[in-house]
Design a protein around this motif. Structure first.
Motif, short mmCIF file in Angstrom:
data_model
loop_
_atom_site.label_atom_id
_atom_site.label_comp_id
_atom_site.label_asym_id
_atom_site.label_seq_id
_atom_site.Cartn_x
_atom_site.Cartn_y
_atom_site.Cartn_z
N LYS A 126 1.83 1.01 3.75
CA LYS A 126 2.76 0.11 3.56
C LYS A 126 3.27 -0.98 3.75
CE LYS A 126 7.03 4.02 4.10
NZ LYS A 126 7.72 4.22 5.73
N ALA A 127 1.49 -1.16 4.34
CA ALA A 127 1.43 -3.05 4.76
C ALA A 127 1.08 -3.59 3.28
CB ALA A 127 -0.16 -2.54 5.19
N VAL A 174 1.01 -1.00 -0.15
CA VAL A 174 0.09 0.10 0.66
C VAL A 174 0.50 1.36 -0.34
CG1 VAL A 174 -1.71 1.19 1.42
CG2 VAL A 174 -2.10 -1.55 1.33
N PHE A 175 0.36 2.00 -0.55
CA PHE A 175 1.61 3.33 -1.48
C PHE A 175 0.73 3.98 -1.49
CE2 PHE A 175 5.24 0.19 -2.48
CZ PHE A 175 6.02 0.97 -1.48
N PHE A 176 0.56 5.55 -1.68
CA PHE A 176 0.21 6.54 -2.21
C PHE A 176 -0.95 6.31 -3.60
CE2 PHE A 176 -0.72 10.67 -4.33
CZ PHE A 176 -1.47 11.09 -3.36
N ALA A 215 -6.62 -6.42 -0.87
CA ALA A 215 -6.01 -6.60 -1.84
C ALA A 215 -5.46 -5.15 -2.18
CB ALA A 215 -7.90 -6.77 -2.85
N VAL A 216 -4.79 -4.78 -3.41
CA VAL A 216 -3.93 -3.14 -3.10
C VAL A 216 -4.42 -3.50 -5.39
CG1 VAL A 216 -3.15 -3.10 -2.18
CG2 VAL A 216 -1.80 -4.00 -3.97
N SER A 217 -4.45 -2.23 -5.69
CA SER A 217 -4.40 -2.43 -6.92
C SER A 217 -4.16 -0.59 -7.61
CB SER A 217 -6.11 -2.20 -7.76
OG SER A 217 -6.20 -1.75 -9.30
N TYR A 218 -3.30 -0.52 -8.63
CA TYR A 218 -2.89 0.32 -8.84
C TYR A 218 -2.78 0.85 -10.32
CZ TYR A 218 0.20 0.90 -5.04
OH TYR A 218 0.72 0.70 -2.87
#
Length: 187
Positions: free
Chosen positions: A155-156, A110-112, A177-180
């Motif tokens: 940052k996680a 996880v980032f900006f 979940a993360v998505s960019y």
């Protein structure tokens, strides 16, 4: 008429504006899209709205008695609001640091600029996008990177459980979940 008898103030009216540096270190992270929206608003105010209001105020002032002239009084008030917003946007854009979230495309941390789905203690899943202070809209599922939830999640990685301290106690959030955004073609 003497300026002493008008309701206008000589002092700077920026007291009611948010600080130009609302976060530690004065960072104003923003996405390219957010930066472009703020810049477009600034230029619309400068090039379109302000000249129209100046013209109305000039016309209204030429009509004589300004003390009971609604067009003049409203125009002057609107002009002050526009000028205040122009100063605010100018300061925010000066300290803006545009971040390209697509650099993390395919990552699991996880980032900006990320859209992240997490589950709380009760199993409720929430999806939010972490954006800049000036562009986040909670009605659209967007949160500021300085919000408590975003601070806990930053940052996680997917599968991590982070601790969020809230007024009612502490909660644990699991990153699901993360998505960019995908990189722009030609980059």
């Amino acid at each position: 008429m003497s300026k002493a008898f008008t309701k206008e103030s000589d002092q700077d009216e920026d007291d009611d504006l948010p600080s130009a540096a609302p976060v530690p270190g004065g960072k104003n992270y923003i996405t390219r899209a957010g930066y472009d929206r703020l810049r477009a608003e600034l230029f619309t105010l400068i090039d379109d709205e302000r000249p129209k209001i100046v013209e109305i105020v000039h016309w209204a002032a030429s009509n004589g008695d300004r003390s009971e002239n609604g067009d003049y009084l409203y125009g002057k008030k609107r002009l002050r609001e526009i000028d205040r917003r122009i100063r605010f946007l100018t300061r925010r854009l000066e300290i803006a640091e545009v971040v390209d979230a697509s650099l993390h495309h395919g990552g699991d941390q996880v980032f900006f600029g990320v859209t992240v789905t997490y589950a709380d203690d009760t199993g409720n899943e929430t999806t939010v996008t972490i954006l800049g202070v000036d562009e986040a809209d909670s009605a659209q599922g967007q949160i500021s990177w300085v919000s408590p939830v975003a601070r806990a999640l930053l940052k996680a990685k997917v599968g991590d459980v982070v601790r969020l301290v809230v007024p009612g106690g502490a909660q644990e959030l699991e990153v699901l979940a993360v998505s960019y955004p995908a990189p722009a073609s030609g980059s």
